[in-house]
Design an enzyme around this catalytic site. Structure first.
Site, PDB file in Angstrom:
ATOM      1  N   ARG A  41      65.497  34.107   7.064  1.00 56.41           N
ATOM      2  CA  ARG A  41      64.347  34.875   6.843  1.00 56.41           C
ATOM      3  C   ARG A  41      63.315  33.448   6.442  1.00 56.41           C
ATOM      4  O   ARG A  41      62.090  33.738   6.738  1.00 56.41           O
ATOM      5  CB  ARG A  41      64.363  35.956   5.835  1.00 56.41           C
ATOM      6  CG  ARG A  41      62.816  36.249   5.076  1.00 56.41           C
ATOM      7  CD  ARG A  41      62.852  37.418   4.415  1.00 56.41           C
ATOM      8  NE  ARG A  41      64.375  37.571   3.529  1.00 56.41           N
ATOM      9  CZ  ARG A  41      64.051  36.494   2.198  1.00 56.41           C
ATOM     10  NH1 ARG A  41      62.789  35.607   1.994  1.00 56.41           N
ATOM     11  NH2 ARG A  41      64.983  36.767   1.320  1.00 56.41           N
TER      12      ARG A  41
ATOM     13  N   TYR B  85      40.153  45.812  18.763  1.00 61.16           N
ATOM     14  CA  TYR B  85      41.572  46.511  18.853  1.00 61.16           C
ATOM     15  C   TYR B  85      41.808  47.924  17.908  1.00 61.16           C
ATOM     16  O   TYR B  85      41.610  47.872  16.798  1.00 61.16           O
ATOM     17  CB  TYR B  85      42.712  46.240  18.585  1.00 61.16           C
ATOM     18  CG  TYR B  85      44.289  46.331  19.219  1.00 61.16           C
ATOM     19  CD1 TYR B  85      45.265  47.219  19.329  1.00 61.16           C
ATOM     20  CD2 TYR B  85      45.135  46.398  17.745  1.00 61.16           C
ATOM     21  CE1 TYR B  85      45.979  47.920  19.770  1.00 61.16           C
ATOM     22  CE2 TYR B  85      46.651  47.007  18.639  1.00 61.16           C
ATOM     23  CZ  TYR B  85      46.610  47.868  18.798  1.00 61.16           C
ATOM     24  OH  TYR B  85      48.312  48.291  18.786  1.00 61.16           O
TER      25      TYR B  85
ATOM     26  N   ASP C 206      41.302  36.136  15.997  1.00 57.84           N
ATOM     27  CA  ASP C 206      42.972  36.465  17.279  1.00 57.84           C
ATOM     28  C   ASP C 206      42.474  35.910  18.655  1.00 57.84           C
ATOM     29  O   ASP C 206      41.554  37.001  19.147  1.00 57.84           O
ATOM     30  CB  ASP C 206      42.717  38.179  17.446  1.00 57.84           C
ATOM     31  CG  ASP C 206      43.397  39.385  17.740  1.00 57.84           C
ATOM     32  OD1 ASP C 206      44.262  38.630  18.694  1.00 57.84           O
ATOM     33  OD2 ASP C 206      43.824  40.145  17.449  1.00 57.84           O
TER      34      ASP C 206
ATOM     35  N   LYS D 212      52.013  39.776  24.393  1.00 59.00           N
ATOM     36  CA  LYS D 212      51.144  40.076  25.439  1.00 59.00           C
ATOM     37  C   LYS D 212      51.803  38.706  26.350  1.00 59.00           C
ATOM     38  O   LYS D 212      52.688  38.351  26.398  1.00 59.00           O
ATOM     39  CB  LYS D 212      50.008  40.527  24.875  1.00 59.00           C
ATOM     40  CG  LYS D 212      49.517  41.226  23.865  1.00 59.00           C
ATOM     41  CD  LYS D 212      50.195  42.721  24.358  1.00 59.00           C
ATOM     42  CE  LYS D 212      49.362  44.293  23.477  1.00 59.00           C
ATOM     43  NZ  LYS D 212      50.593  43.842  21.797  1.00 59.00           N
TER      44      LYS D 212
END
Length: 367
Positions: free
Chosen positions: A44, A96, A168, A193
């Site tokens: 992690r 978004y 973004d 994406k």
């Protein structure tokens, strides 16, 4: 230069001569001695495969550190944790729906204020800055209206008022734009994406150029734990190798389709920035979105973007479903708007499929 950098991203330099970077699935790493570490202790906190992606991506962005997260929304959430109750963030009005939903949650739950302003109106943004304003949050090409914002003046404005500029950059990717080199402080992507590019990995990534900010985000990234898995990190590296080819092909297809759709009597409005493979169409009210989607044969009705396949999304009931109707109305997100992520298929196949589906979607016509 960037084409070569992408094609050869994350090449290994170990003794095996392997071209593909290895996938390290181990969650724990042996310590040589008490108080000593190989640099890897627990996956992690740090994983060799994730590190290979993060280091390569930071270099691609012109930053000093990247943080790979378990989704694009985890990337946005990671950034939200930089702020405290009472802080205010100015947000580009069209964005978004998932980001809107998360910001609404943070405002109600933690008292962080998100104020939506028109970044096409510079003076409105200036007038909206208060002593509590800490950051600007901008999609340079907005989702789903495809509004292109000139961000350069806002880098100067942010520096003047000691604000963070958060970009973004999901639509543009580092291939078309590197905001950190232009003046941004934080850049994020839904790496699901264009970065991954094959609709087979869920991921996000945040990149910064400031050491203190990198240290703060690194601590949050480890503490929150929404880190990217080794296999997904590998898939992002693989996707990056063809990013330039995919972007160029999808953009070329989108430009042709946008021009063709401008002369269609089924379409009232074509929303396209002239960049990327993303565009939106507003159908004439004599045509049914439902019938159009049902008549598609090659293009795919699905809720994502940036893959090799052409996806068509209906923001009203998909990406922006949780946005209140009055907010959707303000943004022009109605029952006639569709968003297209143009893929890398043969252009003629894309065009013929969309035009045929439109012809068969007229209200009252039996297809």
């Amino acid at each position: 230069m960037k084409d070569t950098q992408l094609a050869q991203i994350s090449l290994t330099k170990d003794v095996t001569g392997a071209i593909a970077n290895p996938i390290y699935l181990s969650t724990a790493y042996q310590h040589p001695h008490l108080g000593q570490s190989t640099g890897y202790d627990y996956t992690r906190t740090k994983n060799p495969t994730r590190s290979a992606f993060e280091e390569s991506f930071a270099k691609l962005e012109g930053g000093i550190a990247s943080f790979a997260t378990s989704s694009g929304m985890a990337a946005v959430q990671l950034i939200c944790n930089l702020f405290q109750p009472g802080d205010e963030i100015l947000v580009a009005f069209d964005l978004y729906g998932g980001t809107f939903r998360l910001f609404d949650f943070y405002e109600k739950q933690y008292g962080i204020k998100f104020k939506y302003v028109d970044f096409l109106n510079y003076q409105e943004v200036v007038d909206s800055i208060t002593p509590n304003t800490k950051a600007l949050f901008i999609e340079p090409i907005s989702n789903p209206q495809m509004i292109e914002i000139d961000v350069e003046p806002y880098y100067i404005l942010s520096q003047k008022h000691h604000l963070l500029t958060i970009i973004d950059n999901t639509f543009l990717t580092p291939y078309l734009s590197t905001p950190l080199e232009e003046g941004a402080d934080i850049v994020l992507h839904s790496a699901t994406k264009y970065i991954g590019g094959h609709n087979d990995v869920l991921a996000g990534v945040v990149t910064v150029k400031d050491e203190a900010l990198a240290e703060q985000l690194g601590q949050l990234h480890n503490m929150i734990g929404a880190t990217l898995s080794p296999i997904d990190s590998y898939l992002l590296q693989r996707g990056l190798k063809t990013l330039h080819l995919r972007i160029e092909r999808s953009e070329a297809n989108a430009k042709k389709l946008a021009e063709r759709c401008k002369v269609s009597n089924a379409i009232d409005e074509v929303l396209y920035s002239g960049k990327t493979g993303m565009l939106s169409l507003r159908l004439n009210k004599d045509f049914s979105v439902a019938k159009f989607l049902e008549n598609l044969e090659i293009c795919i009705f699905a809720e994502s973007l940036g893959g090799t396949e052409t996806f068509i999304t209906f923001p009203y009931t998909q990406t922006h479903v949780d946005m209140p109707d009055e907010e959707k109305d303000k943004r022009g997100i109605d029952e006639y708007l569709i968003r297209l992520s143009i893929g890398i298929e043969d252009y003629n196949d894309i065009e013929s499929d969309i035009l045929r589906a439109l012809e068969n979607s007229k209200v009252g016509v039996i297809s």
